[in-house]
Design a protein around this motif. Structure first.
Motif, PDB file in Angstrom:
ATOM      1  N   ARG A  13      -9.962  13.959  20.654  1.00 19.21           N
ATOM      2  CA  ARG A  13      -9.502  14.812  19.557  1.00 19.21           C
ATOM      3  C   ARG A  13      -8.128  14.410  19.032  1.00 19.21           C
ATOM      4  N   ILE A  14      -7.577  13.317  19.566  1.00 21.13           N
ATOM      5  CA  ILE A  14      -6.245  12.862  19.133  1.00 21.13           C
ATOM      6  C   ILE A  14      -6.402  11.738  18.108  1.00 21.13           C
ATOM      7  N   TYR A  15      -5.696  11.870  16.986  1.00 23.66           N
ATOM      8  CA  TYR A  15      -5.754  10.875  15.917  1.00 23.66           C
ATOM      9  C   TYR A  15      -4.344  10.568  15.432  1.00 23.66           C
ATOM     10  N   ARG A  16      -4.163   9.325  14.992  1.00 23.72           N
ATOM     11  CA  ARG A  16      -2.928   8.960  14.312  1.00 23.72           C
ATOM     12  C   ARG A  16      -3.184   8.984  12.808  1.00 23.72           C
ATOM     13  N   VAL A  17      -2.242   9.532  12.067  1.00 26.85           N
ATOM     14  CA  VAL A  17      -2.375   9.615  10.618  1.00 26.85           C
ATOM     15  C   VAL A  17      -1.894   8.294  10.010  1.00 26.85           C
ATOM     16  N   PHE A  18      -2.652   7.767   9.047  1.00 28.63           N
ATOM     17  CA  PHE A  18      -2.191   6.598   8.320  1.00 28.63           C
ATOM     18  C   PHE A  18      -2.544   6.758   6.846  1.00 28.63           C
ATOM     19  N   ARG A  19      -1.990   5.900   6.037  1.00 32.69           N
ATOM     20  CA  ARG A  19      -2.186   6.016   4.597  1.00 32.69           C
ATOM     21  C   ARG A  19      -2.685   4.699   4.028  1.00 32.69           C
ATOM     22  N   GLU A  20      -3.553   4.809   3.039  1.00 32.01           N
ATOM     23  CA  GLU A  20      -3.996   3.659   2.268  1.00 32.01           C
ATOM     24  C   GLU A  20      -3.436   3.803   0.859  1.00 32.01           C
ATOM     25  N   SER A  21      -2.884   2.720   0.332  1.00 32.34           N
ATOM     26  CA  SER A  21      -2.331   2.772  -1.021  1.00 32.34           C
ATOM     27  C   SER A  21      -2.418   1.395  -1.647  1.00 32.34           C
ATOM     28  N   VAL A  22      -2.281   1.363  -2.957  1.00 36.38           N
ATOM     29  CA  VAL A  22      -2.310   0.106  -3.707  1.00 36.38           C
ATOM     30  C   VAL A  22      -0.969  -0.064  -4.389  1.00 36.38           C
ATOM     31  N   ARG A  23      -0.344  -1.226  -4.151  1.00 36.17           N
ATOM     32  CA  ARG A  23       0.919  -1.528  -4.812  1.00 36.17           C
ATOM     33  C   ARG A  23       0.901  -2.982  -5.240  1.00 36.17           C
ATOM     34  N   ASN A  24       1.212  -3.218  -6.512  1.00 38.71           N
ATOM     35  CA  ASN A  24       1.168  -4.568  -7.079  1.00 38.71           C
ATOM     36  C   ASN A  24      -0.198  -5.214  -6.850  1.00 38.71           C
ATOM     37  N   GLY A  25      -1.245  -4.390  -6.932  1.00 41.34           N
ATOM     38  CA  GLY A  25      -2.606  -4.893  -6.791  1.00 41.34           C
ATOM     39  C   GLY A  25      -3.031  -5.169  -5.363  1.00 41.34           C
ATOM     40  N   GLU A  26      -2.209  -4.830  -4.374  1.00 37.35           N
ATOM     41  CA  GLU A  26      -2.494  -5.133  -2.974  1.00 37.35           C
ATOM     42  C   GLU A  26      -2.761  -3.840  -2.196  1.00 37.35           C
ATOM     43  N   LEU A  27      -3.868  -3.806  -1.429  1.00 39.94           N
ATOM     44  CA  LEU A  27      -4.186  -2.658  -0.596  1.00 39.94           C
ATOM     45  C   LEU A  27      -3.332  -2.710   0.664  1.00 39.94           C
ATOM     46  N   ARG A  28      -2.612  -1.626   0.929  1.00 41.91           N
ATOM     47  CA  ARG A  28      -1.747  -1.562   2.103  1.00 41.91           C
ATOM     48  C   ARG A  28      -2.148  -0.379   2.981  1.00 41.91           C
TER      49      ARG A  28
END
Length: 887
Positions: A134-149
Motif C-alpha cells: 500500500r506504499i507508493y512514491r508520487v512522481f510526475r510526468e510532464s513535457v518540456r521543450n518537446g521532451e517527456l520527463r
C-alpha cells in the motif's frame, strides 16, 4: 504421562518402519523404539527424541531386518548399494578424470549460486516494509521543450493536499535528501565532544513518512520522534558509535559547528536493510523548518519526495485520474498569481501526477529521474542469462567428459549385457554414477561459492551474505543436485547403455554420426560464448582507457579539493588567502561546484534578455564560483574575459560555455543579457565546452556566476613535492579549524571514481570470460580425449608406418581448430551487437574495430591449441605396440 500426551513418536517414521520390517520383528522393535523414545523425551528433549527415533528407523534398513516375502525392498537396496560401490570405485580409480569432471561442474555451479544470490537480493529490495503493498512514491510526468520527463520533486504543500483532499490516501509524508540542502555530507559531533566527524547519510523526513514506513525503533517513541523541531533520529550503528552502551534519547548533536541550534536525539531506529532504496543514518525533522521564506505554501519550488499510504483496496489507476485535479487547483493558480510565462503555463498543463509502488523504486522500472542509487533490471536479466549459460556449459562438459570415456566403459557394458544385464539396470548404474558426481560437485561448488563471495562482492560493490542459516539452502541444494545430476546423466546413460555387446567387446563402438556431431556442436556453442565474452572484456578495457585519457576541457591534474569548509563561515576567504601564500600553491578557489559527481549542481532555465517565448528557454547549470575558479580548474576562455575581483559590476556578470551560447543562438555572446528566475546577468566571457558530467552524456549548457559557495576549496598545486604541500595545507587548516580534521581528495581521483561501475563491469566480463574459457577448455579436453581414444589403433598404425609427431599432431588438432574458427565466425556478430548496445549508454565512446575481434580470435586459437596439445602429443608419443596389442 504428561510427556506422552505432549510428545509422540513421528508417525511418518513409524509407517516407514512397519512398511519394510519383517512381520515377526514389528511388535518387538516398535515397542523397544517407543520405550526408548519416551525415555529420551524425559531425560533430554522432544526434538532429540524424534531425531533419535528417525536414526533408529533408518538403522533397521538392513537385509536381516527387511521383509523378504512379497517385497522388493531388499533387492532394491542391494542393487542400489552395488550401483553406489561401482560408481564410487570408478570415481577413485580415475582420479584425474574425476577431478576435471567434478571441478568443472563445481566451478559452474559456484558461479550460478553467486549469481543467484545477487539476483535474489536485487529482487528483494523494499519488500521488508510491513505495508509494502500500500506504499507508493508520487512522481510526475510532464513535457518540456518537446521532451517527456519523469521526476519526483514536489512543492512543500503537496503532502498535505494529498492527505486532506483524497480519502483514498491514508497518509502522505515528505522525504528530502540531505544532498539538496546539506551538500551530501555534514560535520557533526555530540554536544559534549570537542572534535567534528564527517558523516554521510543525512536526510529530512516528517513524522508521517516515519509512520508510513514503520521503521523499527530501538529507543524513543515512533509516534512522536519527528514531531518537534530540531530533533534527529539516528540508526543503531551511529548510536553505538557516538553513545556506546547507553540510551541516547535526549542527547544532543552539533551540526556544522552551529552551536546555537542543537539537534536533540529523539529516536534510535534499526539500521536500514541493504535492500532498501532509502539509505540514511541521520534523519532530521522537517517540523518548523523553512528553507526559504514562505516555502511551506509555495507551489513553485520543488524539493521534496512524497510517499503515500493508500487505503486497502484502492484502485490506483482511478486515484491517479483524480490526482490530475491538483494541477488545476494549485499549480496553475500559483503560476498565474506569480506572473508565470507561457513556458511555465504550458508545462503545468502537461503535468500528470502518478504513483509508483515502493517495490519498483530500486530497479527504477518507470525510468524516473531522482538522486538515489538504483539497480538495473537489465543486469538482472543479463546475469540470469549468464547463469543459465554457465549451468548449460557445465552440463555440456559433464556430458562430454562422460561420453569421452565411453571407449573405456564399452567392454564393461558389453560384458554385463552378455551375462544378462538389461539396459534399464545399466541406465540406473550410470545415472547413479552421475548423481554421485553431481552431489560431489554441489558440495565443492558450495565451498567455492563461499570462498569466492568476498571477490564477488568486490566485483559488484555489494554486501551479499552467505545464507548458511537459511532454511531453504539445504533442500534447494539437494534438489538441485538430484535434478542436475539426473538431467546431466541422462544422455551418457542412454548413450553408453545402447552399445551392442558384440561391437562393444570387439572395441568398435560408435565412431561417427550423430553423437560426434552433437559433441562438436556443444564445443562450438561453448567457444562462441567464450569468444564473445573475450571481445566484451577488450571493448570495456579500451573504453575505460579512452575515458581516463580523453581531453576533458579542463586540467584535473594536481588539484586538491578541500572538503567540509562550510564550517569556516566568513573566515573561508582568509583561509584561501593563507593558502595562496604557501610555496607550491599556484591558485585557490572557493566553490562547491566541480566537474565530478558528488559535488553541487544547480539546474535552471535561461532566456536571452527577458522571458518572451517558451521556445527560447534553455535548461542549463548555474554554478557559483569566485574570480579564481577558471584558473584553478584550468578552463579555457575562447572569447571575452574571466571574472575580476577588481571590477564591481562582475557581481552581475555571467560566463557561459559554448553549449549555452549555441542553445540560445548567441552568435556574438559578449555583452548579451541572460535571465534566469528573477535575476539578469551580462555575458562577459565564453569558456570552451568541458565535461562536467559523465561521458555518457553530451555536454550541456552551463554558466558561471560570481557568488560564494563555502562547500569546498580547490587548490591548484605546481610542485613535485606533493606530500610537503599537503603537510603545509594541513597546518594552515589546523589554525582555522581545530575541532575538525582536514579532508581532501584529488580531482583526478574523484574523476576516476565516477567510472567505478565501468571498472566493475570490466572485471565482471573478465571473470566470466576466464570462467567460460576454462570450462570450454575442459569441454575441448573431453572431446580431444574421446577422439584420441577412438582413433588409437589408427594412430598406432600410422606410427608403425613412419608417421611423424607433427603429422599426428596435425591429424588430431585440425578438426578442433575448425570448430574454434566456426565459433569465432558465430561470436563476431553476437559480440558486436552486445557491445554496441553497451556503448549506447555513452555519447563519447570508442569505435569497435576489426582488430578487437582479431585479438579475441588469436586468444581463442592459442588457448584451444594449448588445451588440445597435451592430449595430441600424448597420443603421438604412445607406444604403437600398446594400441595394436589386441590385434
Amino acid at each position: 504421562m504428561t510427556q506422552k500426551t505432549q510428545f509422540s513418536p513421528p508417525q511418518l517414521a513409524q509407517k516407514l518402519l512397519v512398511s519394510f520390517l519383517r512381520d515377526d520383528l514389528v511388535e518387538e522393535v516398535c515397542g523397544d523404539l517407543e520405550e526408548k523414545f519416551y525415555s529420551t523425551v524425559k531425560n533430554k528433549s522432544g526434538f532429540r527424541a524424534k531425531l533419535d527415533y528417525w536414526y533408529q528407523v533408518l538403522n533397521y534398513v538392513r537385509p536381516f531386518a527387511m521383509r523378504k516375502s512379497k517385497s522388493t525392498y531388499l533387492d532394491h537396496y542391494a542393487m542400489f548399494q552395488n550401483y553406489f560401490k561401482i560408481g564410487w570405485r570408478n570415481l577413485l580409480k580415475q582420479k584425474m578424470y574425476s577431478s576435471i569432471k567434478i571441478g568443472g561442474f563445481a566451478l559452474g555451479l559456484a558461479a550460478c549460486f553467486l549469481i543467484g544470490l545477487f539476483i535474489k537480493q536485487e529482487l528483494e529490495y523494499d519488500l521488508h516494509y510491513p505495508r509494502k503493498d500500500r506504499i507508493y512514491r508520487v512522481f510526475r510526468e510532464s513535457v518540456r521543450n518537446g521532451e517527456l520527463r519523469k521526476q519526483v520533486w514536489f512543492p512543500a504543500p503537496m503532502a498535505g493536499v494529498l492527505q486532506e483532499d483524497y480519502p483514498e490516501i491514508e497518509k502522505a509524508g515528505h522525504y528530502l535528501s540531505g544532498s539538496i540542502f546539506g551538500g551530501g555530507g555534514n560535520e557533526i559531533r555530540p554536544s559534549d565532544e570537542p572534535e567534528n566527524t564527517h558523516e554521510e547519510g543525512f536526510a529530512y523526513m516528517d513524522q508521517a513518512l516515519l509512520e508510513i514506513l514503520e521503521i523499527p525503533f530501538r529507543y524513543g517513541s515512533p509516534g512522536r520522534a519527528l514531531v518537534e523541531p530540531n530533533t534527529i533520529v539516528i540508526t543503531k550503528r551511529k548510536a553505538d558509535k557516538y553513545f556506546p552502551g547507553e540510551n541516547p534519547i535526549g542527547k544532543s548533536f552539533i551540526l556544522n559547528n552551529n552551536e546555537g541550534n542543537l539537534l536533540k536525539v529523539s529516536g534510535v531506529i534499526e539500521d536500514f536493510p541493504v535492500t532498501s532504496h532509502l539509505q540514511c543514518d541521520f534523519i532530521l525533522s522537517l517540523s518548523g523548518r523553512e528553507f526559504w521564506p514562505g516555502e511551506q505554501t509555495d507551489w513553485r519550488g520543488s524539493n521534496y519526495f512524497d510517499y503515500v499510504l493508500v487505503q486497502p483496496g484502492t484502485d490506483i489507476a482511478l486515484l491517479e485520474k483524480k490526482l490530475s485535479s491538483i494541477t488545476e487547483r494549485y499549480y496553475l493558480p500559483a503560476a498565474i498569481e506569480a506572473g508565470g510565462d507561457a513556458d511555465e503555463i504550458g508545462w503545468i498543463n502537461s503535468l500528470r501526477i502518478k504513483l509508483q509502488p515502493v517495490s519498483d523504486i530500486y530497479l527504477n522500472r518507470y525510468g524516473i529521474g531522482d538522486d538515489l542509487n538504483h539497480g538495473d533490471m537489465r543486469y538482472v536479466w543479463l546475469f540470469g542469462t549468464i547463469a543459465g549459460f554457465i549451468l548449460l556449459i557445465a552440463s555440456i562438459n559433464f556430458i562430454n567428459l562422460s561420453t569421452a570415456r565411453s571407449a573405456n566403459r564399452a567392454k564393461e557394458v558389453g560384458l554385463r549385457k552378455v551375462v544378462g544385464s538389461v539396459r534399464t539396470s545399466l541406465i540406473k548404474q550410470f545415472l547413479t554414477e552421475s548423481l554421485i558426481y553431481s552431489l560431489a560437485s554441489f558440495v565443492l561448488g558450495l565451498l567455492l561459492a563461499w570462498l569466492l563471495l568476498p571477490y564477488f562482492n568486490l566485483l559488484l560493490s555489494k554486501s551479499l551474505i552467505f545464507p548458511w542459516r537459511e532454511t531453504w539452502l539445504l533442500p534447494v541444494l539437494l534438489t538441485g543436485a538430484l535434478v542436475v545430476g539426473a538431467l546431466a546423466g541422462l544422455y551418457p546413460a542412454f548413450y553408453l547403455s545402447s552399445f551392442k555387446p558384440i561391437q562393444a567387446l570387439k572395441g568398435s563402438v560408435l565412431r561417427v554420426g550423430k553423437a560426434s556431431a552433437t559433441r562438436s556442436f556443444l564445443v562450438v556453442f561453448q567457444f562462441t560464448i567464450s569468444i564473445a565474452l573475450i571481445v566484451g572484456t577488450i571493448v570495456i578495457d579500451r573504453q575505460m582507457d579512452y575515458i581516463l585519457t580523453k581531453d576533458l576541457g579542463y586540467d584535473k591534474e594536481q588539484v586538491l579539493i578541500l572538503q567540509g569548509t562550510r564550517t569556516l563561515d566568513d573566515r573561508i576567504v582568509t583561509f584561501r588567502d593563507e593558502l595562496l601564500r604557501l610555496p607550491g600553491v599556484k591558485s585557490a578557489s572557493i566553490s562547491g561546484f566541480f566537474p565530478v559527481e558528488g559535488t553541487r549542481r544547480n539546474g535552471n532555465d535561461f532566456w536571452k534578455d527577458v522571458k518572451t517565448d517558451a521556445s527560447e528557454a534553455v535548461n542549463g547549470q548555474r554554478w557559483f564560483v569566485d574570480p579564481d575558479y577558471v584558473e584553478t580548474i584550468g578552463l579555457r576562455i575562447v572569447s571575452g574575459r574571466d571574472f575580476s575581483a577588481n571590477i564591481a559590476s562582475d557581481s552581475q556578470a555571467i560566463v557561459i560555455n559554448q553549449a549555452m551560447a549555441k542553445g540560445l543562438n548567441l552568435n556574438d555572446p559578449i555583452g548579451q543579457r541572460l535571465t534566469s528566475g528573477w535575476e539578469t546577468w551580462t555575458v562577459i566571457g565564453v569558456i570552451e565546452d568541458f565535461h562536467f558530467e559523465s561521458l555518457r552524456n553530451a555536454i550541456e549548457p552551463l554558466s558561471l556566476v560570481m557568488r560564494r559557495d563555502n562547500n569546498a576549496v580547490a587548490v591548484k598545486v605546481s610542485t613535485t613535492d606533493m606530500q610537503g604541500v599537503i603537510a603545509a595545507i594541513s597546518k594552515v587548516w589546523k589554525e582555522f579549524s581545530r575541532k575538525q580534521p582536514i579532508r581532501y581528495t584529488f580531482l583526478d581521483q574523484s574523476y576516476a571514481r565516477m567510472y567505478e561501475d565501468v571498472k566493475r563491469t570490466g572485471l565482471i566480463f573478465t571473470s566470466f570470460a576466464v570462467l567460460a574459457v576454462v570450462v570450454a577448455c575442459l569441454g575441448l579436453l573431453a572431446l580431444s580425449t574421446f577422439l584420441a581414444e577412438q582413433r588409437g589403433k589408427e594412430i598406432s598404425i600410422r606410427l608403425v608406418l613412419g608417421a611423424s609427431l607433427g603429422s599426428i599432431f596435425n591429424l588430431l588438432t585440425r578438426n578442433f581448430l575448425k570448430l574454434v574458427l566456426i565459433s569465432f565466425v558465430l561470436a563476431v556478430p553476437i559480440a558486436w551487437y552486445m557491445m554496441q548496445k553497451w556503448l549506447e549508454d555513452y555519447v563519447y565512446k570508442i569505435e569497435i574495430g576489426w582488430d578487437l575481434f582479431a585479438i579475441a580470435g588469436v586468444i581463442a586459437v592459442c588457448i584451444s591449441l594449448l588445451t588440445i596439445s597435451y592430449q595430441s602429443i600424448k597420443a603421438a608419443l604412445t607406444n604403437p605396440v600398446n594400441g595394436l596389442r589386441s590385434e
